[in-house]
Write a protein that holds these residues in place. Sequence first.
Motif, PDB file in Angstrom:
ATOM      1  N   ASP A  51       0.823  -1.212   0.000  1.00  0.00           N
ATOM      2  CA  ASP A  51       0.000   0.000   0.000  1.00  0.00           C
ATOM      3  C   ASP A  51       0.860   1.267   0.000  1.00  0.00           C
ATOM      4  O   ASP A  51       0.413   2.323  -0.457  1.00  0.00           O
ATOM      5  N   CYS A  54       1.959   2.911  -3.911  1.00  0.00           N
ATOM      6  CA  CYS A  54       1.010   3.324  -4.958  1.00  0.00           C
ATOM      7  C   CYS A  54       1.558   4.457  -5.820  1.00  0.00           C
ATOM      8  O   CYS A  54       1.291   4.518  -7.021  1.00  0.00           O
ATOM      9  N   ARG A  59      -4.457   1.804  -6.990  1.00  0.00           N
ATOM     10  CA  ARG A  59      -4.249   0.493  -6.361  1.00  0.00           C
ATOM     11  C   ARG A  59      -2.755   0.237  -6.155  1.00  0.00           C
ATOM     12  O   ARG A  59      -1.928   0.713  -6.932  1.00  0.00           O
ATOM     13  N   PRO A  60      -2.429  -0.566  -5.140  1.00  0.00           N
ATOM     14  CA  PRO A  60      -1.018  -0.915  -4.949  1.00  0.00           C
ATOM     15  C   PRO A  60      -0.523  -1.832  -6.057  1.00  0.00           C
ATOM     16  O   PRO A  60      -1.334  -2.472  -6.746  1.00  0.00           O
TER      17      PRO A  60
END
Length: 235
Positions: A51, A54, A59-60
Motif C-alpha cells: 500500500d 502506490c 491500487r497498490p
Amino acid sequence: MQLLDVPQLTADEILARVLHRDGLMLIIDKPAGLPVHRGPKGGANLEASFDALCFGLPRPPVLAHRLDKDTSGCLVLGRHRKATASLGLLFKHGKIGKTYWTVVEGGPAEDEGTIDMPLGRLNAERGWWQKPDPEGQKAITNWKVMGRGDGFTWLAMEPVTGRTHQLRVHSAATGWPIFGDNIYGNGPRFGEPKLHLHSREIVVPISRNKEPVRVVAPAPPHMHEKLRACGWNGE
C-alpha cells in the motif's frame, strides 16, 4: 538458536528499498527472510507493505513473479493490470534476464559452464521441494565463477528456465550446494547462516521502443563476509 523471521516492513522501510520506478513497474530490493505472500499461518510478508508503493495510482502494485522467502534482491512488481499481464508474459517466455549471486560450498573446477538437469517435485507432502528427475521439467542454468575463497566459490548464476528452487537444486546436485541452504544443502534447519542466494541483476525489456530496464540490487549484509573472502571488492 532459532533465527527470527524478518518483521513486517514499515512504509518508510519498503520505500527505501525501491530500486526502480516508472509508469509500468517497480523493482524493489527484497530482504532475505521475508516471504512475498501471506502464509496460511499469517505473519509478516512483503505484500502487506505494498500500500505504501502506490505513488499516486489508485491500487497498490502486484507481484509479477516471486522469490523464495530466503532469497534477497531484485523483485519486479506491476503497477497496473495491463503492465502486470505484460510482465507475466515476459517472464513466462524467458525474455527477462536474471543474474543471481551465490556463494557455494566447494565449487566447480571450471570457470564457467551450463547445468542442464530436468527437475520434478520431490513428493506431494513437501509441496514446492524439487529433485533432479529425468522425466521432469526442462531446467537449464548458466554459471560463471566470480571469485574463489578457502572452501567456497562466488558464482554468478543465470537461470535460463524458471523452475522452483532451480538454482538451489542444480547447485546441490552438482556437488556444490549454496551456503546456508537448509533444504538442499548443509545449512541448519534454523538459525545462521542464512541462504547465500541473491537476485543481483534483472533486465526487463518492458517497452518496445526503449532500451531494456537494467537494475542491480546491492549485496545483502549477510553475504558480505563470504563474498569478501572470495575476492569481492564491496561493489
